[in-house]
Write an enzyme that holds these catalytic residues in place. Structure first.
Site, mmCIF file in Angstrom:
data_model
loop_
_atom_site.group_PDB
_atom_site.id
_atom_site.type_symbol
_atom_site.label_atom_id
_atom_site.label_comp_id
_atom_site.label_asym_id
_atom_site.label_seq_id
_atom_site.Cartn_x
_atom_site.Cartn_y
_atom_site.Cartn_z
ATOM 1 N N GLY A 138 -7.548 -0.782 9.810
ATOM 2 C CA GLY A 138 -8.157 -1.939 9.156
ATOM 3 C C GLY A 138 -8.338 -3.084 10.120
ATOM 4 O O GLY A 138 -7.844 -3.056 11.248
ATOM 5 N N ASP B 242 -2.502 -16.039 1.663
ATOM 6 C CA ASP B 242 -3.610 -15.086 1.697
ATOM 7 C C ASP B 242 -3.296 -13.882 0.806
ATOM 8 O O ASP B 242 -3.606 -12.745 1.152
ATOM 9 C CB ASP B 242 -3.875 -14.642 3.145
ATOM 10 C CG ASP B 242 -5.297 -14.114 3.330
ATOM 11 O OD1 ASP B 242 -6.204 -14.550 2.586
ATOM 12 O OD2 ASP B 242 -5.498 -13.271 4.215
ATOM 13 N N GLY C 233 -7.780 -7.159 10.501
ATOM 14 C CA GLY C 233 -7.137 -8.357 9.961
ATOM 15 C C GLY C 233 -7.902 -9.595 10.364
ATOM 16 O O GLY C 233 -8.935 -9.507 11.019
ATOM 17 N N LYS D 66 -7.049 -6.272 15.064
ATOM 18 C CA LYS D 66 -7.242 -4.986 14.401
ATOM 19 C C LYS D 66 -5.928 -4.207 14.288
ATOM 20 O O LYS D 66 -4.987 -4.433 15.041
ATOM 21 C CB LYS D 66 -8.345 -4.168 15.068
ATOM 22 C CG LYS D 66 -7.996 -3.557 16.401
ATOM 23 C CD LYS D 66 -9.128 -2.635 16.869
ATOM 24 C CE LYS D 66 -8.843 -2.104 18.254
ATOM 25 N NZ LYS D 66 -9.961 -1.354 18.818
ATOM 26 N N ASN E 76 -6.785 -11.894 12.380
ATOM 27 C CA ASN E 76 -6.550 -12.203 13.785
ATOM 28 C C ASN E 76 -6.601 -10.991 14.708
ATOM 29 O O ASN E 76 -6.530 -11.137 15.912
ATOM 30 C CB ASN E 76 -5.184 -12.883 13.962
ATOM 31 C CG ASN E 76 -5.069 -14.132 13.113
ATOM 32 O OD1 ASN E 76 -6.045 -14.804 12.846
ATOM 33 N ND2 ASN E 76 -3.863 -14.437 12.688
HETATM 34 N N1 I85 Z 1 -1.682 1.473 6.850
HETATM 35 N N2 I85 Z 1 -6.124 -6.290 4.809
HETATM 36 C C1 I85 Z 1 -7.228 -5.360 4.855
HETATM 37 C C2 I85 Z 1 -1.942 -0.910 7.267
HETATM 38 N N3 I85 Z 1 0.139 0.208 7.411
HETATM 39 N N4 I85 Z 1 -3.352 -3.472 7.097
HETATM 40 C C3 I85 Z 1 -5.083 -5.337 6.845
HETATM 41 N N5 I85 Z 1 -4.234 -7.308 8.100
HETATM 42 C C4 I85 Z 1 -3.018 -6.780 8.368
HETATM 43 C C5 I85 Z 1 -6.243 -4.341 6.909
HETATM 44 C C6 I85 Z 1 -7.497 -4.898 6.262
HETATM 45 C C7 I85 Z 1 -4.898 -5.786 5.384
HETATM 46 O O1 I85 Z 1 -2.120 -7.451 8.851
HETATM 47 C C8 I85 Z 1 -3.802 -4.703 7.304
HETATM 48 C C9 I85 Z 1 -2.815 -5.393 8.010
HETATM 49 C C10 I85 Z 1 -1.766 -4.519 8.247
HETATM 50 C C11 I85 Z 1 -2.124 -3.328 7.651
HETATM 51 C C12 I85 Z 1 -1.340 -2.112 7.594
HETATM 52 C C13 I85 Z 1 0.038 -2.140 7.836
HETATM 53 C C14 I85 Z 1 0.747 -0.950 7.748
HETATM 54 C C15 I85 Z 1 -1.180 0.242 7.176
HETATM 55 C C16 I85 Z 1 -5.379 -6.525 7.732
HETATM 56 C C17 I85 Z 1 -2.940 1.849 6.448
HETATM 57 C C18 I85 Z 1 -3.154 3.285 6.120
HETATM 58 C C19 I85 Z 1 -2.553 4.275 6.855
HETATM 59 C C20 I85 Z 1 -2.751 5.621 6.545
HETATM 60 C C21 I85 Z 1 -3.530 5.956 5.477
HETATM 61 C C22 I85 Z 1 -4.128 4.963 4.721
HETATM 62 C C23 I85 Z 1 -3.950 3.626 5.046
HETATM 63 O O2 I85 Z 1 -3.845 1.055 6.334
HETATM 64 C C24 I85 Z 1 -4.947 5.339 3.536
HETATM 65 F F1 I85 Z 1 -4.221 5.249 2.461
HETATM 66 F F2 I85 Z 1 -5.980 4.534 3.392
HETATM 67 F F3 I85 Z 1 -5.380 6.578 3.661
#
Ligand code: I85
Length: 355
Positions: free
Chosen positions: A30, A146, A32, A36, A34
């Site tokens: 994903g 947020d 963020g 990626k 600040n």
């Molecule tokens: N795992 N806001 C949307 C993600 N594990 N994701 C975002 N800011 C962050 C992404 C864009 C949240 O600080 C974000 C942050 C941190 C994460 C984060 C943290 C820990 C994940 C932006 C996943 C994931 C991993 C494997 C599979 C899947 C998702 O995103 C899925 F379920 F989609 F298949």
């Protein structure tokens, strides 16, 4: 200077190369505010983690400090390791977090098929989980600022998965009145953010909780544009006036207790809005296991509105940005009106000169 947050913790980023300990993959999880988020693997244990890459600057340092301070809560995505490395000539902060593999909150509600309809009791349980995270932060004098659906992620696709809050890119330390009463600074030199008032930043999170609870119970947001435009003047007006309702058929069988709680959280006056402690004492949250198992329309509405969900998210992102600016300005105004001896003296002199 006395502060209740764990910001001045002894934790320091490691300066060893991250690649010694972790293998970084190309899989982007994903983006963020600040930086990626990519996947990485611990070389010794084989355990998967999420890695957030930030450019090292004061804002990134603040995000890491506050996120680190909040790690330890069951409902916050915990930081495992932080590195300060130079990456293609640029100073970076590399934040290793537990990997959430269950996806976003509303995606999960939308996708469910076999477990039967989503119920009011499940909505209450989810709200309780989010409230635990928010209380943890507010008790540390941290406002997240947020809180939105994309920042609420599940640990795994399993039924017993845990919901956790992430992204501290807009988090801010708030200060209680204790700070004011602690004479550990010379008032003439104190920065405005040190004087508070702290109330508004935390109440921003409660407003978000109200919006999330509303969407959980019906599948659409309390405020939305009539014309499908991003943020229309009409929508802005409705938000400012707190004009929202509970239309049928979606709200027909939802308990009055839930509706009253939403009204308390979506109060337009941040000084009258409920605090996290008041929200958590509310029976609908505190006794979520006793909430009726009324089937909700949420899953169907989310599926039907799948195409406009990105717009709903953008709308929430924008209104959070507006609220942060508005509340920052309220801080400055409140400071202006406060009983600041230097300001009073200046005011008095100004008055005398106009006589
Ligand atoms: N795992 N806001 C949307 C993600 N594990 N994701 C975002 N800011 C962050 C992404 C864009 C949240 O600080 C974000 C942050 C941190 C994460 C984060 C943290 C820990 C994940 C932006 C996943 C994931 C991993 C494997 C599979 C899947 C998702 O995103 C899925 F379920 F989609 F298949």
């Amino acid at each position: 200077m006395q502060s209740t947050t764990a910001r001045d913790s002894t934790r320091q980023p490691k300066s060893s190369p991250i690649t010694e300990a972790y293998e970084i993959s190309n899989t982007v999880l994903g983006l963020g505010i600040n930086g990626k988020v990519v996947q990485c693997t611990n070389r010794t244990t084989g355990q998967k983690y999420a890695l957030k890459v930030l450019h090292d600057n004061p804002k990134a340092r603040r995000e890491v400090d506050l996120h680190w301070a909040a790690s330890g809560c069951r409902h916050i995505v915990n930081i495992v390791d932080v590195f300060e490395n130079s990456y293609s000539g640029k100073a970076c902060l590399l934040v290793v977090m537990e990997c959430m593999e269950g996806g976003e909150l509303f995606q999960r509600i939308q996708d469910r098929q076999d477990e039967g309809p989503f119920t009011e009791r499940e909505a209450a349980q989810i709200m309780h989980e989010i409230c635990v995270a928010v209380k943890y932060l507010h008790d540390l004098n941290i406002a997240h600022r947020d809180l939105k659906p994309e920042n609420l992620l599940y640990t795994s696709p399993a039924v017993n998965a845990v919901l956790k809050l992430t992204d501290f890119g807009f988090a801010k330390e708030t200060f209680t009145k204790d700070t004011l009463q602690t004479p550990c600074y010379t008032p003439y030199y104190v920065a405005p953010e040190v004087l508070g008032p702290e109330k508004y930043d935390k109440s921003c999170d409660i407003w978000s909780l109200g919006v999330i609870m509303y969407i959980l119970l019906c599948g659409f947001p309390p405020f939305y544009s009539n014309h499908g435009l991003a943020i229309s003047p009409g929508m802005k007006k409705r938000i400012r006036l707190g004009q929202f309702d509970f239309p049928n058929p979606e709200w027909q069988n939802v308990s009055d207790q839930a509706k009253k709680l939403i009204q308390g959280m979506l109060n337009v006056d941040p000084t009258k809005r409920l605090s996290i402690d008041q929200v958590m004492k509310n029976q609908w949250i505190a006794q979520y296991t006793a909430v009726p198992q009324t089937p909700l329309h949420t899953g169907r509405v989310l599926r039907e509105g799948e195409d406009i969900w990105p717009e709903v998210q953008e709308e929430m992102t924008r209104s959070l940005a507006t609220m942060r600016v508005d509340y920052d300005q309220m801080h400055i105004k409140a400071l202006d009106n406060s009983n600041n001896p230097l300001l009073n003296k200046r005011r008095k002199r100004a008055e005398e000169q106009t006589k």
